[in-house]
Design an enzyme around this catalytic site. Structure first.
Site, PDB file in Angstrom:
ATOM      1  N   CYS A 197       0.667  -1.228  -0.056  1.00  0.00           N
ATOM      2  CA  CYS A 197      -0.109  -0.067  -0.077  1.00  0.00           C
ATOM      3  C   CYS A 197       0.786   1.235   0.022  1.00  0.00           C
ATOM      4  O   CYS A 197       0.743   2.359  -0.755  1.00  0.00           O
ATOM      5  CB  CYS A 197      -0.847  -0.071   1.235  1.00  0.00           C
ATOM      6  SG  CYS A 197      -0.143  -0.295   2.834  1.00  0.00           S
ATOM      7  N   HIS A 224      -2.256   5.643   6.202  1.00  0.00           N
ATOM      8  CA  HIS A 224      -0.984   6.044   6.218  1.00  0.00           C
ATOM      9  C   HIS A 224      -0.813   7.511   5.892  1.00  0.00           C
ATOM     10  O   HIS A 224      -1.684   7.931   5.009  1.00  0.00           O
ATOM     11  CB  HIS A 224       0.132   5.252   5.406  1.00  0.00           C
ATOM     12  CG  HIS A 224       0.244   3.946   5.481  1.00  0.00           C
ATOM     13  ND1 HIS A 224       0.587   3.230   6.661  1.00  0.00           N
ATOM     14  CD2 HIS A 224      -0.207   2.741   4.790  1.00  0.00           C
ATOM     15  CE1 HIS A 224       0.438   1.717   6.491  1.00  0.00           C
ATOM     16  NE2 HIS A 224      -0.039   1.573   5.650  1.00  0.00           N
TER      17      HIS A 224
HETATM   18  P1  NAD Z   1      -4.915 -11.034   6.527  1.00  0.00           P
HETATM   19  O1  NAD Z   1      -4.131 -11.638   7.627  1.00  0.00           O
HETATM   20  O2  NAD Z   1      -6.052  -9.844   6.593  1.00  0.00           O
HETATM   21  O3  NAD Z   1      -5.451 -11.961   5.501  1.00  0.00           O
HETATM   22  C1  NAD Z   1      -4.764 -13.368   5.153  1.00  0.00           C
HETATM   23  C2  NAD Z   1      -5.775 -14.458   4.903  1.00  0.00           C
HETATM   24  O4  NAD Z   1      -5.039 -15.634   4.559  1.00  0.00           O
HETATM   25  C3  NAD Z   1      -6.588 -14.802   6.399  1.00  0.00           C
HETATM   26  O5  NAD Z   1      -7.690 -15.163   5.728  1.00  0.00           O
HETATM   27  C4  NAD Z   1      -5.997 -16.030   6.635  1.00  0.00           C
HETATM   28  O6  NAD Z   1      -6.860 -17.109   7.063  1.00  0.00           O
HETATM   29  C5  NAD Z   1      -5.456 -16.595   5.144  1.00  0.00           C
HETATM   30  N1  NAD Z   1      -4.474 -17.675   5.218  1.00  0.00           N
HETATM   31  C6  NAD Z   1      -3.695 -17.990   6.167  1.00  0.00           C
HETATM   32  N2  NAD Z   1      -2.773 -18.970   5.814  1.00  0.00           N
HETATM   33  C7  NAD Z   1      -2.927 -19.219   4.743  1.00  0.00           C
HETATM   34  C8  NAD Z   1      -2.371 -20.037   3.627  1.00  0.00           C
HETATM   35  N3  NAD Z   1      -1.413 -20.898   3.913  1.00  0.00           N
HETATM   36  N4  NAD Z   1      -2.749 -19.958   2.351  1.00  0.00           N
HETATM   37  C9  NAD Z   1      -3.853 -19.236   1.945  1.00  0.00           C
HETATM   38  N5  NAD Z   1      -4.413 -18.211   2.820  1.00  0.00           N
HETATM   39  C10 NAD Z   1      -4.022 -18.271   4.220  1.00  0.00           C
HETATM   40  O7  NAD Z   1      -3.812 -10.225   5.587  1.00  0.00           O
HETATM   41  P2  NAD Z   1      -3.939  -9.117   4.619  1.00  0.00           P
HETATM   42  O8  NAD Z   1      -3.916  -7.750   5.512  1.00  0.00           O
HETATM   43  O9  NAD Z   1      -5.233  -9.245   3.738  1.00  0.00           O
HETATM   44  O10 NAD Z   1      -2.617  -9.214   3.917  1.00  0.00           O
HETATM   45  C11 NAD Z   1      -2.484 -10.104   2.711  1.00  0.00           C
HETATM   46  C12 NAD Z   1      -1.424  -9.863   1.852  1.00  0.00           C
HETATM   47  O11 NAD Z   1      -1.642  -8.318   1.463  1.00  0.00           O
HETATM   48  C13 NAD Z   1       0.043  -9.415   2.580  1.00  0.00           C
HETATM   49  O12 NAD Z   1       1.077 -10.013   1.663  1.00  0.00           O
HETATM   50  C14 NAD Z   1       0.046  -7.870   3.039  1.00  0.00           C
HETATM   51  O13 NAD Z   1       1.579  -7.487   3.114  1.00  0.00           O
HETATM   52  C15 NAD Z   1      -0.567  -7.384   1.818  1.00  0.00           C
HETATM   53  N6  NAD Z   1      -1.179  -6.177   2.016  1.00  0.00           N
HETATM   54  C16 NAD Z   1      -1.726  -5.681   3.164  1.00  0.00           C
HETATM   55  C17 NAD Z   1      -2.230  -4.396   3.315  1.00  0.00           C
HETATM   56  C18 NAD Z   1      -3.074  -4.178   4.407  1.00  0.00           C
HETATM   57  O14 NAD Z   1      -3.152  -2.908   4.909  1.00  0.00           O
HETATM   58  N7  NAD Z   1      -3.696  -4.915   5.312  1.00  0.00           N
HETATM   59  C19 NAD Z   1      -2.188  -3.523   2.381  1.00  0.00           C
HETATM   60  C20 NAD Z   1      -1.524  -3.779   1.216  1.00  0.00           C
HETATM   61  C21 NAD Z   1      -1.018  -5.181   1.050  1.00  0.00           C
END
Ligand code: NAD
Length: 339
Positions: free
Chosen positions: A141, A220
């Site tokens: 992000c 942010h």
């Molecule tokens: P999150 O924890 O909200 O969601 C992750 C999901 O994946 C959960 O539902 C979890 O149960 C599931 N999970 C767990 N183990 C797994 C596996 N082995 N295979 C598939 N699914 C699995 O995380 P998020 O915030 O959505 O982040 C996901 C990605 O996006 C990360 O790489 C993060 O850095 C990136 N990201 C996050 C944000 C943010 O602000 N949240 C912003 C931009 C990018």
């Protein structure tokens, strides 16, 4: 024929990507995976997103709790062209082996290293490079927000060097982990990785970053200084350049918008789904040129700014649209993003 898409990991980013895919007339959401029977699994069932688990054991638990489950990840992977991996930071590397075995393309998120895909993606700058590729990574992000404003600046006025102080939200709103409740925490690995990450997309940009984590969940905020090589650029030139770009939106202190909380209120007032604001928000009256130095503030809604990028990345990797601007316009129209 629409591109057949799976979303692996249905958390903060995954559920938003899945909803966005459902809104595209050239894509079909074939299924999403969920590991546990949480309320998000009920969202998938309620919103008609076919639900899968990672293994049979999880499937049994889900079914015992009354969820409709179509199968496991391996089944889902046989039915799709591309999977958007939205699993937690660092898990994508393990998952990549499954995608390789199944012969499907994959998009990873910013929590993975650049090397997982060899292409880090932003729609403004990398759309052409992603055409037909097997792997890509949509950057984080913060990185997305930095690229949105710095990429056009660099193209038009040449950025000699840039520095960003990143004020990071402590956690996402739904999380029970994250920053200290009443403290500001500087990142002690300097310069921080955000600048390096921008260079995975814009290798020629001379940028460095520092960051502090603060106890807020909204957005942010970036405090940016960019030294421009072109002489005589006025503040109004910079604003009119950004004004022509999609996914950049202005707010103004003069109109009472002084905080990230007020920006999120605008998103809710606009009726944006989940109160999301996928554009990078620039303070018009917080942008100022002094000689060759440009100073500006921008805010990034961490949960949503990468969502349209994922949609454009799919379209490019699936070679469904050759022209970046046309894809960006189509995505933005479908998601209700615009000025
Ligand atoms: P999150 O924890 O909200 O969601 C992750 C999901 O994946 C959960 O539902 C979890 O149960 C599931 N999970 C767990 N183990 C797994 C596996 N082995 N295979 C598939 N699914 C699995 O995380 P998020 O915030 O959505 O982040 C996901 C990605 O996006 C990360 O790489 C993060 O850095 C990136 N990201 C996050 C944000 C943010 O602000 N949240 C912003 C931009 C990018």
């Amino acid at each position: 024929m629409p591109a057949r898409i799976a979303v692996n990991g249905f958390g903060t980013i995954g559920k938003r990507v899945a909803r966005a895919v459902k809104l595209q007339d050239d894509m079909e959401l074939v299924g999403v995976t969920k590991t546990r029977p949480t309320y998000e699994a009920s969202i998938a069932n309620r919103e008609g997103m076919p639900l899968y688990t990672l293994d049979e054991k999880q499937m049994k638990v889900m079914e015992e709790q009354g969820f409709r489950v179509e199968g496991v990840l391996q089944d889902l992977l046989t039915k799709v062209d591309l999977v958007v991996d939205c699993s937690p930071n660092g898990v994508g590397e393990e998952n990549k082996k499954l995608y390789e075995e199944a012969g499907v393309k994959a998009i990873f998120q910013g929590g993975e290293e650049h090397g997982i895909a060899g292409l880090s993606f932003n729609a403004f700058s990398s759309y052409d490079l992603a055409q037909g590729r097997k792997w890509a990574r949509v950057v984080s992000c913060n990185t997305t927000g930095l690229i949105r404003t710095l990429y056009p600046l660099d193209r038009m006025f040449k950025v000699e060097e840039a520095f960003a102080a990143i004020v990071r939200r402590g956690a996402d709103p739904a999380e029970a982990k994250g920053s200290a409740l009443n403290a500001v925490e500087p990142s002690l690995h300097l310069p921080t990785h955000h600048g390096t990450d921008v260079r995975t997309v814009l290798p020629g940009l001379n940028i460095s970053t520092m960051a502090v984590k603060v106890p807020t969940t909204n957005m942010h905020v970036h405090c940016i200084h960019a030294k421009l090589r072109k002489k005589g650029v006025k503040t109004s030139d910079v604003l009119s350049l950004w004004d022509q770009m999609p996914r950049i939106r202005f707010v103004s202190g003069k109109h009472g918008i002084r905080t990230s909380g007020q920006i999120m209120e605008i998103a809710r007032d606009l009726g944006r789904h989940s109160g999301d604001f996928a554009e990078t928000i620039v303070w018009e009256d917080g942008t100022h040129i002094d000689g060759e130095s440009l100073y500006y503030y921008q805010a990034v809604h961490q949960e949503s700014d990468v969502i349209p990028e994922n949609i454009d990345c799919i379209r490019s990797m699936m070679e469904m649209e050759k022209d970046a601007s046309r894809s960006i316009r189509k995505t933005d129209r479908s998601l209700g993003i615009g000025k």
